[in-house]
Every structure is written in C-alpha cells, then in structure tokens.
Design a protein around this motif. Structure first.
Motif, PDB file in Angstrom:
ATOM      1  N   ASP A  10       0.831  -1.205   0.000  1.00 15.65           N
ATOM      2  CA  ASP A  10       0.000   0.000   0.000  1.00 15.65           C
ATOM      3  C   ASP A  10       0.865   1.254   0.000  1.00 15.65           C
ATOM      4  O   ASP A  10       0.562   2.228  -0.698  1.00 15.65           O
ATOM      5  CB  ASP A  10      -0.940   0.008   1.210  1.00 15.65           C
ATOM      6  CG  ASP A  10      -2.058  -1.019   1.087  1.00 15.65           C
ATOM      7  OD1 ASP A  10      -2.315  -1.489  -0.039  1.00 15.65           O
ATOM      8  OD2 ASP A  10      -2.676  -1.322   2.127  1.00 15.65           O
ATOM      9  N   SER A  14       0.949   4.007  -2.990  1.00 15.87           N
ATOM     10  CA  SER A  14       0.674   5.422  -2.733  1.00 15.87           C
ATOM     11  C   SER A  14       1.804   6.302  -3.239  1.00 15.87           C
ATOM     12  O   SER A  14       1.571   7.366  -3.820  1.00 15.87           O
ATOM     13  CB  SER A  14       0.472   5.669  -1.242  1.00 15.87           C
ATOM     14  OG  SER A  14      -0.681   5.016  -0.788  1.00 15.87           O
ATOM     15  N   GLU A  17       1.546   6.452  -7.042  1.00 16.68           N
ATOM     16  CA  GLU A  17       0.449   7.332  -7.442  1.00 16.68           C
ATOM     17  C   GLU A  17       0.841   8.789  -7.280  1.00 16.68           C
ATOM     18  O   GLU A  17       0.566   9.615  -8.151  1.00 16.68           O
ATOM     19  CB  GLU A  17      -0.804   7.030  -6.613  1.00 16.68           C
ATOM     20  CG  GLU A  17      -1.538   5.785  -7.008  1.00 16.68           C
ATOM     21  CD  GLU A  17      -2.776   5.551  -6.143  1.00 16.68           C
ATOM     22  OE1 GLU A  17      -3.189   6.485  -5.421  1.00 16.68           O
ATOM     23  OE2 GLU A  17      -3.318   4.444  -6.205  1.00 16.68           O
ATOM     24  N   SER A  18       1.481   9.091  -6.169  1.00 15.60           N
ATOM     25  CA  SER A  18       1.910  10.462  -5.912  1.00 15.60           C
ATOM     26  C   SER A  18       2.913  10.917  -6.959  1.00 15.60           C
ATOM     27  O   SER A  18       2.836  12.041  -7.460  1.00 15.60           O
ATOM     28  CB  SER A  18       2.514  10.553  -4.511  1.00 15.60           C
ATOM     29  OG  SER A  18       3.003  11.851  -4.274  1.00 15.60           O
TER      30      SER A  18
END
Length: 107
Positions: A10, A14, A17-18
């Motif tokens: 996870d 993240s 994605e950032s």
C-alpha cells in the motif's frame, strides 16, 4: 506478517500514485506555459498587423478623399438596401403587397 506485506505494498502504491500525479501536474503546467507564450506572440503579431492596416487605410483616404467618400456612400447604400430588403422579407403584414402577383382574384 501478511499485514506487514500489505502495508508495504500500500505504501509503495501510494508513492507511485503520488509520483504519477506530480509528473502529470508538471507536464500540464509546462504545456500551459507554452500555450500562453504562443498566444501572447500571436496576439502581438495580430496587433501589429492591424495597426499597420489601419495606418495604410488612413493614408489612402488622405490621398484620395473623393474616392473614399464614394466608397463609403456606396457601402452605406448597400447596407441600407440590405436592411430594407430584410425588413420586407421578415414582415408579417401581407396587406402591403401590390401589383398583379400580389392582387387576389375575387370569385
């Protein structure tokens, strides 16, 4: 142990994605800056061209004032004629027709 693996996945997702969002924002800002610079350049060239054309027109009117007055009168007459014709075409009043084609036959 499974919870640690899920948490790590996870966290990496993240971060990815950032990073992707940051990259998209940078690309969009760059494209916007380029478009803004090009539009300013285009508007500047257009303003120069229009200023030059207006100056040329003023000089032509100063050199040939009678011809310019004739052209202006002709353009005004054309616009007035077009407006008059349009008003006649758009009028709803049928009683104003005259002539043999407009006259109704009585039986």
């Amino acid at each position: 142990m499974a919870d640690d693996t899920t948490t790590t996945i996870d966290t990496k997702a993240s971060a990815a994605e950032s990073s992707l969002v940051d990259s998209a924002i940078e690309t969009a800002e760059s494209a916007l800056d380029t478009a803004l610079a090009e539009s300013k350049s285009f508007l500047s060239k257009a303003q120069e061209t229009l200023t030059s054309a207006a100056g040329t027109a003023v000089n032509a009117v100063k050199e040939h004032p009678i011809a310019a007055a004739g052209i202006a009168a002709g353009a005004a007459a054309a616009v007035a004629g077009a407006a008059y014709g349009a008003s006649k075409l758009l009028s709803d009043d049928d009683t104003g027709t005259t002539g043999s084609k407009g006259a109704k036959k009585k039986s």
